[in-house]
Each structure stands twice: as structure tokens, then as C-alpha cells.
Design a protein around this motif. Structure first.
Motif, PDB file in Angstrom:
ATOM      1  N   GLY A   1       1.962  -3.021  37.070  1.00  0.00           N
ATOM      2  CA  GLY A   1       2.104  -2.625  35.675  1.00  0.00           C
ATOM      3  C   GLY A   1       3.304  -3.233  34.971  1.00  0.00           C
ATOM      4  O   GLY A   1       3.410  -3.150  33.750  1.00  0.00           O
ATOM      5  N   SER A   2       4.211  -3.848  35.732  1.00  0.00           N
ATOM      6  CA  SER A   2       5.394  -4.456  35.124  1.00  0.00           C
ATOM      7  C   SER A   2       5.005  -5.665  34.281  1.00  0.00           C
ATOM      8  O   SER A   2       4.071  -6.386  34.599  1.00  0.00           O
ATOM      9  CB  SER A   2       6.376  -4.933  36.203  1.00  0.00           C
ATOM     10  OG  SER A   2       6.857  -3.866  36.953  1.00  0.00           O
ATOM     11  N   CYS A   3       5.766  -5.878  33.217  1.00  0.00           N
ATOM     12  CA  CYS A   3       5.567  -7.064  32.377  1.00  0.00           C
ATOM     13  C   CYS A   3       6.168  -8.265  33.101  1.00  0.00           C
ATOM     14  O   CYS A   3       7.346  -8.268  33.446  1.00  0.00           O
ATOM     15  CB  CYS A   3       6.237  -6.862  31.027  1.00  0.00           C
ATOM     16  SG  CYS A   3       6.075  -8.291  29.943  1.00  0.00           S
ATOM     17  N   ILE A   4       5.344  -9.273  33.330  1.00  0.00           N
ATOM     18  CA  ILE A   4       5.778 -10.476  34.035  1.00  0.00           C
ATOM     19  C   ILE A   4       5.940 -11.653  33.073  1.00  0.00           C
ATOM     20  O   ILE A   4       6.887 -12.406  33.155  1.00  0.00           O
ATOM     21  CB  ILE A   4       4.771 -10.834  35.145  1.00  0.00           C
ATOM     22  CG1 ILE A   4       4.800  -9.755  36.212  1.00  0.00           C
ATOM     23  CG2 ILE A   4       5.083 -12.201  35.752  1.00  0.00           C
ATOM     24  CD1 ILE A   4       3.784  -9.935  37.298  1.00  0.00           C
ATOM     25  N   THR A   5       4.987 -11.814  32.166  1.00  0.00           N
ATOM     26  CA  THR A   5       5.057 -12.898  31.183  1.00  0.00           C
ATOM     27  C   THR A   5       4.912 -12.325  29.782  1.00  0.00           C
ATOM     28  O   THR A   5       4.285 -11.287  29.582  1.00  0.00           O
ATOM     29  CB  THR A   5       3.940 -13.942  31.384  1.00  0.00           C
ATOM     30  OG1 THR A   5       2.687 -13.365  31.065  1.00  0.00           O
ATOM     31  CG2 THR A   5       3.924 -14.479  32.794  1.00  0.00           C
ATOM     32  N   TYR A   6       5.504 -13.007  28.822  1.00  0.00           N
ATOM     33  CA  TYR A   6       5.358 -12.620  27.421  1.00  0.00           C
ATOM     34  C   TYR A   6       5.656 -13.827  26.548  1.00  0.00           C
ATOM     35  O   TYR A   6       6.272 -14.800  26.994  1.00  0.00           O
ATOM     36  CB  TYR A   6       6.278 -11.443  27.079  1.00  0.00           C
ATOM     37  CG  TYR A   6       7.757 -11.768  27.134  1.00  0.00           C
ATOM     38  CD1 TYR A   6       8.486 -11.979  25.967  1.00  0.00           C
ATOM     39  CD2 TYR A   6       8.419 -11.885  28.345  1.00  0.00           C
ATOM     40  CE1 TYR A   6       9.832 -12.288  26.016  1.00  0.00           C
ATOM     41  CE2 TYR A   6       9.759 -12.185  28.413  1.00  0.00           C
ATOM     42  CZ  TYR A   6      10.459 -12.393  27.239  1.00  0.00           C
ATOM     43  OH  TYR A   6      11.791 -12.702  27.291  1.00  0.00           O
ATOM     44  N   PHE A   7       5.174 -13.779  25.328  1.00  0.00           N
ATOM     45  CA  PHE A   7       5.424 -14.854  24.377  1.00  0.00           C
ATOM     46  C   PHE A   7       6.755 -14.589  23.686  1.00  0.00           C
ATOM     47  O   PHE A   7       6.978 -13.515  23.132  1.00  0.00           O
ATOM     48  CB  PHE A   7       4.303 -14.934  23.337  1.00  0.00           C
ATOM     49  CG  PHE A   7       4.581 -15.927  22.257  1.00  0.00           C
ATOM     50  CD1 PHE A   7       4.452 -17.281  22.510  1.00  0.00           C
ATOM     51  CD2 PHE A   7       4.992 -15.520  21.008  1.00  0.00           C
ATOM     52  CE1 PHE A   7       4.738 -18.216  21.519  1.00  0.00           C
ATOM     53  CE2 PHE A   7       5.265 -16.431  20.009  1.00  0.00           C
ATOM     54  CZ  PHE A   7       5.140 -17.792  20.265  1.00  0.00           C
ATOM     55  N   ASP A   8       7.650 -15.579  23.724  1.00  0.00           N
ATOM     56  CA  ASP A   8       8.945 -15.476  23.053  1.00  0.00           C
ATOM     57  C   ASP A   8       9.094 -16.674  22.133  1.00  0.00           C
ATOM     58  O   ASP A   8       9.284 -17.800  22.612  1.00  0.00           O
ATOM     59  CB  ASP A   8      10.076 -15.439  24.074  1.00  0.00           C
ATOM     60  CG  ASP A   8      11.430 -15.167  23.426  1.00  0.00           C
ATOM     61  OD1 ASP A   8      11.649 -15.594  22.271  1.00  0.00           O
ATOM     62  OD2 ASP A   8      12.280 -14.528  24.070  1.00  0.00           O
ATOM     63  N   PRO A   9       8.997 -16.471  20.819  1.00  0.00           N
ATOM     64  CA  PRO A   9       9.049 -17.599  19.882  1.00  0.00           C
ATOM     65  C   PRO A   9      10.368 -18.366  19.898  1.00  0.00           C
ATOM     66  O   PRO A   9      10.430 -19.494  19.406  1.00  0.00           O
ATOM     67  CB  PRO A   9       8.798 -16.951  18.514  1.00  0.00           C
ATOM     68  CG  PRO A   9       9.172 -15.518  18.692  1.00  0.00           C
ATOM     69  CD  PRO A   9       8.872 -15.192  20.136  1.00  0.00           C
ATOM     70  N   ASP A  10      11.421 -17.778  20.483  1.00  0.00           N
ATOM     71  CA  ASP A  10      12.695 -18.498  20.575  1.00  0.00           C
ATOM     72  C   ASP A  10      12.700 -19.527  21.712  1.00  0.00           C
ATOM     73  O   ASP A  10      13.547 -20.414  21.735  1.00  0.00           O
ATOM     74  CB  ASP A  10      13.848 -17.524  20.780  1.00  0.00           C
ATOM     75  CG  ASP A  10      14.116 -16.684  19.543  1.00  0.00           C
ATOM     76  OD1 ASP A  10      13.810 -17.156  18.421  1.00  0.00           O
ATOM     77  OD2 ASP A  10      14.630 -15.555  19.691  1.00  0.00           O
ATOM     78  N   TYR A  11      11.768 -19.405  22.666  1.00  0.00           N
ATOM     79  CA  TYR A  11      11.740 -20.298  23.825  1.00  0.00           C
ATOM     80  C   TYR A  11      10.408 -21.022  23.998  1.00  0.00           C
ATOM     81  O   TYR A  11      10.385 -22.202  24.326  1.00  0.00           O
ATOM     82  CB  TYR A  11      12.048 -19.516  25.105  1.00  0.00           C
ATOM     83  CG  TYR A  11      13.455 -18.994  25.156  1.00  0.00           C
ATOM     84  CD1 TYR A  11      14.503 -19.813  25.557  1.00  0.00           C
ATOM     85  CD2 TYR A  11      13.745 -17.685  24.777  1.00  0.00           C
ATOM     86  CE1 TYR A  11      15.805 -19.345  25.589  1.00  0.00           C
ATOM     87  CE2 TYR A  11      15.046 -17.207  24.803  1.00  0.00           C
ATOM     88  CZ  TYR A  11      16.075 -18.038  25.203  1.00  0.00           C
ATOM     89  OH  TYR A  11      17.358 -17.572  25.230  1.00  0.00           O
ATOM     90  N   ASP A  12       9.309 -20.313  23.822  1.00  0.00           N
ATOM     91  CA  ASP A  12       7.992 -20.911  24.017  1.00  0.00           C
ATOM     92  C   ASP A  12       7.640 -21.781  22.808  1.00  0.00           C
ATOM     93  O   ASP A  12       7.922 -21.403  21.670  1.00  0.00           O
ATOM     94  CB  ASP A  12       6.934 -19.818  24.194  1.00  0.00           C
ATOM     95  CG  ASP A  12       7.204 -18.943  25.404  1.00  0.00           C
ATOM     96  OD1 ASP A  12       7.702 -19.458  26.417  1.00  0.00           O
ATOM     97  OD2 ASP A  12       6.909 -17.738  25.332  1.00  0.00           O
ATOM     98  N   LEU A  13       7.042 -22.936  23.072  1.00  0.00           N
ATOM     99  CA  LEU A  13       6.661 -23.853  21.994  1.00  0.00           C
ATOM    100  C   LEU A  13       5.210 -23.630  21.600  1.00  0.00           C
ATOM    101  O   LEU A  13       4.356 -23.413  22.460  1.00  0.00           O
ATOM    102  CB  LEU A  13       6.838 -25.300  22.454  1.00  0.00           C
ATOM    103  CG  LEU A  13       8.249 -25.722  22.845  1.00  0.00           C
ATOM    104  CD1 LEU A  13       8.231 -27.149  23.373  1.00  0.00           C
ATOM    105  CD2 LEU A  13       9.195 -25.601  21.663  1.00  0.00           C
ATOM    106  N   VAL A  14       4.926 -23.696  20.316  1.00  0.00           N
ATOM    107  CA  VAL A  14       3.561 -23.586  19.816  1.00  0.00           C
ATOM    108  C   VAL A  14       3.199 -24.907  19.147  1.00  0.00           C
ATOM    109  O   VAL A  14       3.933 -25.395  18.286  1.00  0.00           O
ATOM    110  CB  VAL A  14       3.415 -22.424  18.801  1.00  0.00           C
ATOM    111  CG1 VAL A  14       1.989 -22.373  18.263  1.00  0.00           C
ATOM    112  CG2 VAL A  14       3.795 -21.106  19.449  1.00  0.00           C
TER     113      VAL A  14
END
Length: 126
Positions: A27-40
Motif C-alpha cells: 500500500g505504500s506509495c512507490i512512484t509518483y509524478f513530480d513536475p519539478d523532476y519528471d519531464l513531460v
């Protein structure tokens, strides 16, 4: 991006793997979208890249919101190296589906994350 400690590993069949470097509870959060690091990247931008960069981005990205607006996310860190598994230990929302021990490979189901991945389109995509 990954929210947990990881390291890269090697498998003779899969190649590069992402290995948990800490115990992770179900149930732990392992991945998430972070607009400061992930590129779109927008699809039209990718199509105009030089060929080598285009292939890298196509191989390492997943669809943003399952293809909405033809945008693709290139996650920061080790996340792009997570391998496909039809019985993954990380769900399409980035949560642990089970307890994961330090040293275990982190896997996800590409089919649930990206409409470009169709069951049976590759021998390993089952």
C-alpha cells in the motif's frame, strides 16, 4: 519518480532491473509524478527529435494519463528501468501491491500504464 530507495541491478534475461533498497510495506506509495523532476514531452516534440533521442524517449517514457493530449512522461531517476510483469508488485498508481523486501525487483504492468503496450505485441508482453 521513485519515492523509495532503489538501486539498479542486472538480470541475464531482462537486462537492467530496479531493485528495492529498503523494505516497502503493502500500500505504500512507490512512484509518483513530480513536475519539478519528471519531464513531460508532447508527441509532436518527440517526433521532431533527432533519431537517437527519439528512440530513447519512446523507450523510457509512459503515457501521461493513459494518452490524454498525447503527452509522455520521462520519470526522474531509476523509474524508467522498471520492468514489465503480468503479476507486478507495483500497481499503475505507483502503490505496492504486496510487502516488498529490500533486494526484490520492482515491477509494473506496462499494459495498464500505456496504450502503446498491447498484450502479445512483444514476446515478453504477456
Amino acid at each position: 519518480m521513485l519515492k523509495v530507495k532503489t538501486k539498479l541491478g542486472w538480470d541475464e534475461v531482462k537486462g537492467i532491473t530496479v531493485i528495492a533498497d529498503e523494505d516497502i510495506k503493502k500500500g505504500s506509495c512507490i512512484t509518483y509524478f513530480d513536475p519539478d523532476y519528471d519531464l513531460v514531452f508532447e508527441k509532436t516534440y518527440i517526433e521532431n527529435m533527432p533519431e537517437a533521442q527519439k528512440q530513447y524517449v519512446k523507450n523510457m517514457t509512459y503515457e501521461y494519463e493513459f494518452g490524454i493530449d498525447y503527452k509522455y512522461v520521462l520519470p526522474f531517476g531509476h523509474e524508467p528501468y522498471m520492468n514489465h510483469d503480468s503479476k507486478p508488485n507495483v500497481d499503475e498508481y505507483g502503490r505496492a501491491l504486496q510487502n516488498i523486501k529490500s533486494g526484490d525487483e520492482l515491477t509494473c504492468d506496462y499494459v495498464l500504464m500505456d496504450s502503446r503496450c498491447v498484450l502479445g505485441s512483444e514476446p515478453w508482453l504477456t
